[in-house]
Design a protein around this motif. Structure first.
Motif, PDB file in Angstrom:
ATOM      1  N   LEU A  23       0.828  -1.201   0.000  1.00 60.04           N
ATOM      2  CA  LEU A  23       0.000   0.000   0.000  1.00 60.04           C
ATOM      3  C   LEU A  23       0.869   1.261   0.000  1.00 60.04           C
ATOM      4  CD1 LEU A  23      -2.918   0.925  -0.025  1.00 60.04           C
ATOM      5  CD2 LEU A  23      -2.929   0.766   2.472  1.00 60.04           C
ATOM      6  N   MET A  24       1.943   1.234   0.768  1.00 67.60           N
ATOM      7  CA  MET A  24       2.857   2.377   0.789  1.00 67.60           C
ATOM      8  C   MET A  24       3.529   2.552  -0.576  1.00 67.60           C
ATOM      9  SD  MET A  24       4.449   1.778   4.577  1.00 67.60           S
ATOM     10  CE  MET A  24       5.545   3.170   4.570  1.00 67.60           C
ATOM     11  N   HIS A  95      -8.242   2.587  -0.247  1.00 66.02           N
ATOM     12  CA  HIS A  95      -7.482   2.405   0.991  1.00 66.02           C
ATOM     13  C   HIS A  95      -6.645   3.643   1.330  1.00 66.02           C
ATOM     14  CE1 HIS A  95      -8.626  -1.816   1.108  1.00 66.02           C
ATOM     15  NE2 HIS A  95      -8.409  -1.832  -0.186  1.00 66.02           N
ATOM     16  N   ALA A  96      -7.094   4.799   0.865  1.00 65.96           N
ATOM     17  CA  ALA A  96      -6.335   6.044   1.053  1.00 65.96           C
ATOM     18  C   ALA A  96      -6.116   6.363   2.532  1.00 65.96           C
ATOM     19  CB  ALA A  96      -7.034   7.198   0.352  1.00 65.96           C
ATOM     20  N   ASP A 100      -2.454   6.788   4.174  1.00 68.32           N
ATOM     21  CA  ASP A 100      -2.072   8.023   4.871  1.00 68.32           C
ATOM     22  C   ASP A 100      -1.635   7.727   6.298  1.00 68.32           C
ATOM     23  OD1 ASP A 100      -2.677   9.500   2.600  1.00 68.32           O
ATOM     24  OD2 ASP A 100      -4.643  10.145   3.344  1.00 68.32           O
ATOM     25  N   GLU A 101      -2.372   6.843   6.973  1.00 70.52           N
ATOM     26  CA  GLU A 101      -2.045   6.496   8.358  1.00 70.52           C
ATOM     27  C   GLU A 101      -0.675   5.822   8.448  1.00 70.52           C
ATOM     28  OE1 GLU A 101      -3.714   3.422  11.607  1.00 70.52           O
ATOM     29  OE2 GLU A 101      -5.182   4.873  10.909  1.00 70.52           O
ATOM     30  N   PHE A 103       1.919   6.302   6.553  1.00 76.53           N
ATOM     31  CA  PHE A 103       2.972   7.316   6.420  1.00 76.53           C
ATOM     32  C   PHE A 103       3.021   8.243   7.635  1.00 76.53           C
ATOM     33  CE2 PHE A 103       2.995   5.973   1.995  1.00 76.53           C
ATOM     34  CZ  PHE A 103       4.355   5.919   1.757  1.00 76.53           C
ATOM     35  N   ILE A 104       1.877   8.521   8.238  1.00 78.71           N
ATOM     36  CA  ILE A 104       1.859   9.320   9.477  1.00 78.71           C
ATOM     37  C   ILE A 104       2.622   8.578  10.566  1.00 78.71           C
ATOM     38  CG2 ILE A 104       0.351  10.082  11.374  1.00 78.71           C
ATOM     39  CD1 ILE A 104      -1.729  10.801   9.152  1.00 78.71           C
ATOM     40  N   ILE A 105       2.354   7.279  10.690  1.00 80.10           N
ATOM     41  CA  ILE A 105       3.043   6.466  11.694  1.00 80.10           C
ATOM     42  C   ILE A 105       4.536   6.420  11.401  1.00 80.10           C
ATOM     43  CG2 ILE A 105       3.320   4.114  12.577  1.00 80.10           C
ATOM     44  CD1 ILE A 105       0.237   3.803  12.047  1.00 80.10           C
ATOM     45  N   LEU A 106       4.900   6.218  10.146  1.00 76.70           N
ATOM     46  CA  LEU A 106       6.314   6.139   9.778  1.00 76.70           C
ATOM     47  C   LEU A 106       7.039   7.434  10.120  1.00 76.70           C
ATOM     48  CD1 LEU A 106       8.602   4.541   8.486  1.00 76.70           C
ATOM     49  CD2 LEU A 106       7.839   5.422   6.258  1.00 76.70           C
TER      50      LEU A 106
END
Length: 176
Positions: A23-24, A95-96, A100-101, A103-106
């Motif tokens: 997904l990323m 699954h946007a 997004d979540e 990448f926020i976590i990363l």
């Protein structure tokens, strides 16, 4: 997927599942077509060098995206450039929020690792590289400790705290 669970797994050494990495990669390919090595470099950059998938993890993920019809490959010599397909765009749109979540976590975990690296020896530098101030970190730690201290409390106390946390979350998100 919950943000807290994923954050805990990332800081405890576990990175991303195959589905999460795919997904990323779709998100990154939506921004621009890329070779596998470029995708590794982009993830490394986004995570401030915290997350850098190995070719042995990345290329099977890309092959899966290709087999699912979410990515297509343009081959020039030995190099493969991956492009997002229409099906890939549709899957990413569905699954946007999850993408997004992730990448926020990363980004958050990358900041946390930078904070840990510099906070004790150079708090000014820790603030410069993360944007986090010592009082912000202390407040987060105090909240975490307070929540741990009521873990065994009665239902009424948990409900009281839940209302406080909900109001606080709303106030933080309103920013006005």
């Amino acid at each position: 997927m919950t943000t807290h669970r994923r954050h805990t797994e990332l800081t405890n050494g576990r990175k991303f599942t195959a589905d999460e990495l795919q997904l990323m990669l779709l998100q990154l390919l939506a921004e621009a077509p890329a070779h596998g090595y470029e995708l590794i470099k982009r993830l490394k950059h986004i995570s401030a060098d915290y997350y850098r998938p190995s070719p042995g993890v990345l290329y099977p993920a890309l092959a899966t995206l290709e087999s699912l019809g979410f990515a297509e490959v343009e081959t020039k010599g030995r190099r493969k450039k991956y492009h997002l397909t229409t099906s890939g765009k549709m899957h990413l749109q569905q699954h946007a929020t999850d993408a997004d979540e992730l990448f926020i976590i990363l980004r958050h975990v990358a900041k946390k690792m930078l904070w840990v690296k510099y906070a004790n020896s150079n708090p000014v530098l820790a603030t410069e590289v993360t944007g986090w101030t010592p009082d912000y970190i202390a407040s987060r730690d105090a909240l975490r400790s307070a929540l741990f201290s009521i873990d065994d409390s009665c239902i009424e106390e948990q409900q009281r705290v839940a209302k406080i946390l909900q109001r606080t979350a709303e106030e933080i998100l309103n920013k006005s």
